[in-house]
Design an enzyme around this catalytic site. Structure first.
Site, PDB file in Angstrom:
ATOM      1  N   HIS A 134       0.829  -1.197   0.000  1.00 50.01           N
ATOM      2  CA  HIS A 134       0.000   0.000   0.000  1.00 50.01           C
ATOM      3  C   HIS A 134       0.870   1.257   0.000  1.00 50.01           C
ATOM      4  CE1 HIS A 134      -3.509   2.302   2.072  1.00 50.01           C
ATOM      5  NE2 HIS A 134      -3.528   2.463   0.769  1.00 50.01           N
ATOM      6  N   ASP A 194       7.409   7.343 -20.604  1.00 46.80           N
ATOM      7  CA  ASP A 194       7.640   7.325 -22.037  1.00 46.80           C
ATOM      8  C   ASP A 194       9.093   6.918 -22.299  1.00 46.80           C
ATOM      9  OD1 ASP A 194       9.253   9.640 -21.643  1.00 46.80           O
ATOM     10  OD2 ASP A 194       7.645  10.980 -22.270  1.00 46.80           O
TER      11      ASP A 194
END
Length: 166
Positions: A20, A28
């Site tokens: 968590h 990219d």
């Protein structure tokens, strides 16, 4: 071989370690990945694989409570923004705007794993904040009080809410 599961052993291993609030940064092809980062390089040719393909697979593999990306995406790259909305509709995730500089300077250093795509899509750098299954941790039979944040995520998932930057 595992049908309909991630085949890349490093990626499958990295996702299995998430807890968590851990950060998965999907980037990219040109993102400046810090030295020493847990880098999983999937990019092998311009556009392959595309960042949206990676995000669609990750959507099936991990729970995400927040999706952070440069605010320019909404106004300057509407196709990417629409794809993000489509991918995360009903995921219970909240969209949060940030800057490209913060993604490079802060998120990249804190990311548990950075996945580089072959995408040449402008501002296609997305930080996913890992979560737990909001239905699994608080059962209706339990006497435990559900946290408001989990109640909200359950609502977003159940109602298949389309996320949007505020």
């Amino acid at each position: 071989m595992r049908p309909n599961r991630i085949l890349h052993p490093e990626l499958a291993r990295a996702l299995a370690t998430l807890g968590h609030t851990d950060i998965v940064l999907v980037t990219d092809a040109g993102f400046p990945i810090p030295a020493g980062a847990n880098r999983i390089d999937l990019g092998f040719y311009e556009g392959l694989p595309d960042i949206c393909d990676i995000l669609r697979v990750l959507r099936q593999e991990i729970f995400v409570e927040e999706v952070h990306f440069a605010t320019e995406v909404r106004d300057r790259n509407p196709d990417l923004y629409a794809n993000l909305q489509e991918i995360y509709t009903g995921a219970g995730a909240v969209f949060k705007g940030t800057t490209h500089e913060e993604l490079c300077a802060d998120y990249a250093k804190r990311a548990k794993v950075i996945i580089r795509s072959g995408s040449f899509n402008p501002w296609a750098n997305i930080a996913l904040i890992a979560s737990t299954d909001p239905f699994a941790w608080f059962s209706p039979e339990s006497n435990t009080k559900v946290l408001p944040a989990y109640e909200e995520r359950r609502r977003l998932m159940t109602e298949k809410v389309v996320p949007a930057l505020a």
